[in-house]
Write a protein that holds these residues in place. Structure first.
Motif, PDB file in Angstrom:
ATOM      1  N   VAL A   1       0.830  -1.204   0.000  1.00 28.21           N
ATOM      2  CA  VAL A   1       0.000   0.000   0.000  1.00 28.21           C
ATOM      3  C   VAL A   1       0.865   1.254   0.000  1.00 28.21           C
ATOM      4  CG1 VAL A   1      -1.707   1.316   1.329  1.00 28.21           C
ATOM      5  CG2 VAL A   1      -1.962  -1.151   1.078  1.00 28.21           C
ATOM      6  N   THR A   2       1.967   1.260   0.729  1.00 29.57           N
ATOM      7  CA  THR A   2       2.817   2.456   0.768  1.00 29.57           C
ATOM      8  C   THR A   2       3.364   2.796  -0.616  1.00 29.57           C
ATOM      9  OG1 THR A   2       4.695   1.085   1.441  1.00 29.57           O
ATOM     10  CG2 THR A   2       3.514   2.232   3.182  1.00 29.57           C
ATOM     11  N   ILE A   3       3.760   1.788  -1.373  1.00 30.65           N
ATOM     12  CA  ILE A   3       4.267   2.011  -2.732  1.00 30.65           C
ATOM     13  C   ILE A   3       3.131   2.515  -3.622  1.00 30.65           C
ATOM     14  CG2 ILE A   3       5.315   0.923  -4.764  1.00 30.65           C
ATOM     15  CD1 ILE A   3       7.178   1.115  -2.273  1.00 30.65           C
ATOM     16  N   THR A   4       1.966   1.916  -3.480  1.00 28.10           N
ATOM     17  CA  THR A   4       0.806   2.323  -4.270  1.00 28.10           C
ATOM     18  C   THR A   4       0.451   3.781  -3.996  1.00 28.10           C
ATOM     19  OG1 THR A   4      -0.019   0.048  -4.238  1.00 28.10           O
ATOM     20  CG2 THR A   4      -1.612   1.775  -4.780  1.00 28.10           C
ATOM     21  N   LYS A   5       0.495   4.188  -2.738  1.00 28.65           N
ATOM     22  CA  LYS A   5       0.184   5.583  -2.400  1.00 28.65           C
ATOM     23  C   LYS A   5       1.178   6.544  -3.046  1.00 28.65           C
ATOM     24  CE  LYS A   5      -2.016   4.862   2.092  1.00 28.65           C
ATOM     25  NZ  LYS A   5      -1.893   5.141   3.536  1.00 28.65           N
ATOM     26  N   ILE A   6       2.433   6.174  -3.092  1.00 28.55           N
ATOM     27  CA  ILE A   6       3.446   7.030  -3.732  1.00 28.55           C
ATOM     28  C   ILE A   6       3.132   7.179  -5.217  1.00 28.55           C
ATOM     29  CG2 ILE A   6       5.884   7.201  -4.379  1.00 28.55           C
ATOM     30  CD1 ILE A   6       6.494   5.780  -1.653  1.00 28.55           C
ATOM     31  N   LEU A   7       2.799   6.081  -5.873  1.00 32.51           N
ATOM     32  CA  LEU A   7       2.458   6.130  -7.298  1.00 32.51           C
ATOM     33  C   LEU A   7       1.194   6.962  -7.528  1.00 32.51           C
ATOM     34  CD1 LEU A   7       3.168   2.396  -8.222  1.00 32.51           C
ATOM     35  CD2 LEU A   7       4.620   4.385  -8.690  1.00 32.51           C
ATOM     36  N   LEU A   8       0.215   6.821  -6.632  1.00 33.96           N
ATOM     37  CA  LEU A   8      -1.007   7.610  -6.741  1.00 33.96           C
ATOM     38  C   LEU A   8      -0.725   9.102  -6.558  1.00 33.96           C
ATOM     39  CD1 LEU A   8      -3.486   5.299  -4.825  1.00 33.96           C
ATOM     40  CD2 LEU A   8      -3.593   5.899  -7.245  1.00 33.96           C
ATOM     41  N   CYS A   9       0.183   9.430  -5.655  1.00 37.84           N
ATOM     42  CA  CYS A   9       0.561  10.834  -5.453  1.00 37.84           C
ATOM     43  C   CYS A   9       1.164  11.425  -6.720  1.00 37.84           C
ATOM     44  CB  CYS A   9       1.542  10.971  -4.291  1.00 37.84           C
ATOM     45  SG  CYS A   9       0.772  10.777  -2.685  1.00 37.84           S
ATOM     46  N   ASP A  10       1.975  10.633  -7.418  1.00 35.96           N
ATOM     47  CA  ASP A  10       2.544  11.087  -8.691  1.00 35.96           C
ATOM     48  C   ASP A  10       1.423  11.435  -9.670  1.00 35.96           C
ATOM     49  OD1 ASP A  10       5.057  10.475  -7.673  1.00 35.96           O
ATOM     50  OD2 ASP A  10       5.245   8.605  -8.806  1.00 35.96           O
ATOM     51  N   LEU A  11       0.461  10.542  -9.791  1.00 37.99           N
ATOM     52  CA  LEU A  11      -0.637  10.745 -10.740  1.00 37.99           C
ATOM     53  C   LEU A  11      -1.539  11.906 -10.325  1.00 37.99           C
ATOM     54  CD1 LEU A  11      -1.518   7.012 -11.451  1.00 37.99           C
ATOM     55  CD2 LEU A  11      -0.435   8.625 -13.024  1.00 37.99           C
ATOM     56  N   LEU A  12      -1.750  12.060  -9.029  1.00 33.74           N
ATOM     57  CA  LEU A  12      -2.563  13.171  -8.533  1.00 33.74           C
ATOM     58  C   LEU A  12      -1.885  14.510  -8.830  1.00 33.74           C
ATOM     59  CD1 LEU A  12      -5.137  13.951  -6.918  1.00 33.74           C
ATOM     60  CD2 LEU A  12      -3.690  13.916  -4.875  1.00 33.74           C
ATOM     61  N   ALA A  13      -0.581  14.570  -8.614  1.00 31.34           N
ATOM     62  CA  ALA A  13       0.173  15.802  -8.868  1.00 31.34           C
ATOM     63  C   ALA A  13       0.127  16.191 -10.348  1.00 31.34           C
ATOM     64  CB  ALA A  13       1.615  15.636  -8.405  1.00 31.34           C
ATOM     65  N   GLU A  14       0.031  15.195 -11.227  1.00 32.43           N
ATOM     66  CA  GLU A  14      -0.032  15.444 -12.665  1.00 32.43           C
ATOM     67  C   GLU A  14      -1.458  15.669 -13.155  1.00 32.43           C
ATOM     68  OE1 GLU A  14       1.769  11.996 -14.377  1.00 32.43           O
ATOM     69  OE2 GLU A  14       3.746  12.451 -13.560  1.00 32.43           O
ATOM     70  N   GLY A  15      -2.445  15.569 -12.246  1.00 34.60           N
ATOM     71  CA  GLY A  15      -3.841  15.757 -12.627  1.00 34.60           C
ATOM     72  C   GLY A  15      -4.427  14.580 -13.372  1.00 34.60           C
ATOM     73  N   ARG A  16      -3.775  13.433 -13.293  1.00 32.18           N
ATOM     74  CA  ARG A  16      -4.249  12.251 -14.028  1.00 32.18           C
ATOM     75  C   ARG A  16      -5.283  11.440 -13.258  1.00 32.18           C
ATOM     76  NH1 ARG A  16      -1.110  11.118 -18.566  1.00 32.18           N
ATOM     77  NH2 ARG A  16       0.779  12.366 -18.714  1.00 32.18           N
ATOM     78  N   VAL A  17      -5.367  11.642 -11.940  1.00 32.40           N
ATOM     79  CA  VAL A  17      -6.398  11.002 -11.116  1.00 32.40           C
ATOM     80  C   VAL A  17      -6.971  12.043 -10.164  1.00 32.40           C
ATOM     81  CG1 VAL A  17      -5.344   8.688 -11.173  1.00 32.40           C
ATOM     82  CG2 VAL A  17      -4.818  10.221  -9.277  1.00 32.40           C
ATOM     83  N   SER A  18      -8.161  11.742  -9.673  1.00 28.75           N
ATOM     84  CA  SER A  18      -8.725  12.539  -8.586  1.00 28.75           C
ATOM     85  C   SER A  18      -8.997  11.584  -7.429  1.00 28.75           C
ATOM     86  CB  SER A  18      -9.994  13.259  -9.030  1.00 28.75           C
ATOM     87  OG  SER A  18     -10.959  12.344  -9.477  1.00 28.75           O
ATOM     88  N   ALA A  19      -9.072  12.146  -6.237  1.00 28.75           N
ATOM     89  CA  ALA A  19      -9.259  11.333  -5.039  1.00 28.75           C
ATOM     90  C   ALA A  19     -10.399  11.915  -4.217  1.00 28.75           C
ATOM     91  CB  ALA A  19      -7.981  11.316  -4.210  1.00 28.75           C
ATOM     92  N   ARG A  20     -11.204  11.025  -3.658  1.00 32.57           N
ATOM     93  CA  ARG A  20     -12.279  11.470  -2.771  1.00 32.57           C
ATOM     94  C   ARG A  20     -12.589  10.364  -1.772  1.00 32.57           C
ATOM     95  NH1 ARG A  20     -17.717   9.995  -5.655  1.00 32.57           N
ATOM     96  NH2 ARG A  20     -16.869   8.679  -7.265  1.00 32.57           N
ATOM     97  N   HIS A  21     -13.144  10.787  -0.665  1.00 30.06           N
ATOM     98  CA  HIS A  21     -13.530   9.816   0.359  1.00 30.06           C
ATOM     99  C   HIS A  21     -14.987   9.445   0.154  1.00 30.06           C
ATOM    100  CE1 HIS A  21      -9.869   9.825   2.703  1.00 30.06           C
ATOM    101  NE2 HIS A  21      -9.762  11.096   2.375  1.00 30.06           N
ATOM    102  N   PRO A  22     -15.343   8.194   0.470  1.00 31.85           N
ATOM    103  CA  PRO A  22     -16.741   7.781   0.319  1.00 31.85           C
ATOM    104  C   PRO A  22     -17.637   8.646   1.199  1.00 31.85           C
ATOM    105  CG  PRO A  22     -15.365   5.917   0.965  1.00 31.85           C
ATOM    106  CD  PRO A  22     -14.505   7.138   0.971  1.00 31.85           C
ATOM    107  N   ARG A  23     -18.840   8.886   0.736  1.00 32.71           N
ATOM    108  CA  ARG A  23     -19.797   9.676   1.523  1.00 32.71           C
ATOM    109  C   ARG A  23     -20.240   8.873   2.729  1.00 32.71           C
ATOM    110  NH1 ARG A  23     -22.696  10.846  -3.666  1.00 32.71           N
ATOM    111  NH2 ARG A  23     -21.499  12.562  -4.509  1.00 32.71           N
ATOM    112  N   ARG A  24     -20.278   9.551   3.875  1.00 32.52           N
ATOM    113  CA  ARG A  24     -20.738   8.887   5.095  1.00 32.52           C
ATOM    114  C   ARG A  24     -22.104   9.384   5.524  1.00 32.52           C
ATOM    115  NH1 ARG A  24     -15.969   7.230   8.922  1.00 32.52           N
ATOM    116  NH2 ARG A  24     -14.515   6.593   7.341  1.00 32.52           N
TER     117      ARG A  24
END
Length: 118
Positions: free
Chosen positions: A73-96
């Motif tokens: 998971v730690t490696i995956t989060k780093i890769l996701l941060c790269d994509l987020l910084a480039e605007g290639r993904v968006s992130a959101r938390h599930p609605r509670r």
């Protein structure tokens, strides 16, 4: 694309993250964060980044992405941060709010399946 596995040598993981061992402080990713691709993979893109974009065509939890890629998971989060910084993904938390403050059981089940697959 060869899929990374648990038997990856530490130098492979080091190469994937360019030597980083944790994601940047204040990043929005936890196990339940839903990630959505904002674009298609580009030619020449790192294979793991491209795989993430293909996996997240629909909202997908970080735990599921890590399980599918067979990466920590730690490696995956780093890769996701790269994509987020480039605007290639968006992130959101599930609605509670929809469940009176309780997490959606379906999401929790998906996270549990993802964790078991790690």
């Amino acid at each position: 694309m060869s899929r990374p596995g648990r038997d990856d040598a530490p130098d492979r993981l080091y190469t994937l993250t360019q030597g980083r061992t944790r994601s940047a402080p204040g990043t929005p990713f936890d196990l339940l964060t839903l990630v959505v691709a904002e674009c298609d993979p580009a030619p020449g893109m790192q294979s793991e980044h491209a795989a993430i974009l293909r996996l997240t065509g629909r909202p997908t939890a970080v735990a599921e992405v890590a399980a599918e890629l067979r990466l920590p998971v730690t490696i995956t989060k780093i890769l996701l941060c790269d994509l987020l910084a480039e605007g290639r993904v968006s992130a959101r938390h599930p609605r509670r709010a929809e469940l009176g403050g309780r997490p959606d059981p379906h999401i929790l089940e998906q996270v549990l399946v993802g964790l078991r697959n790690l």
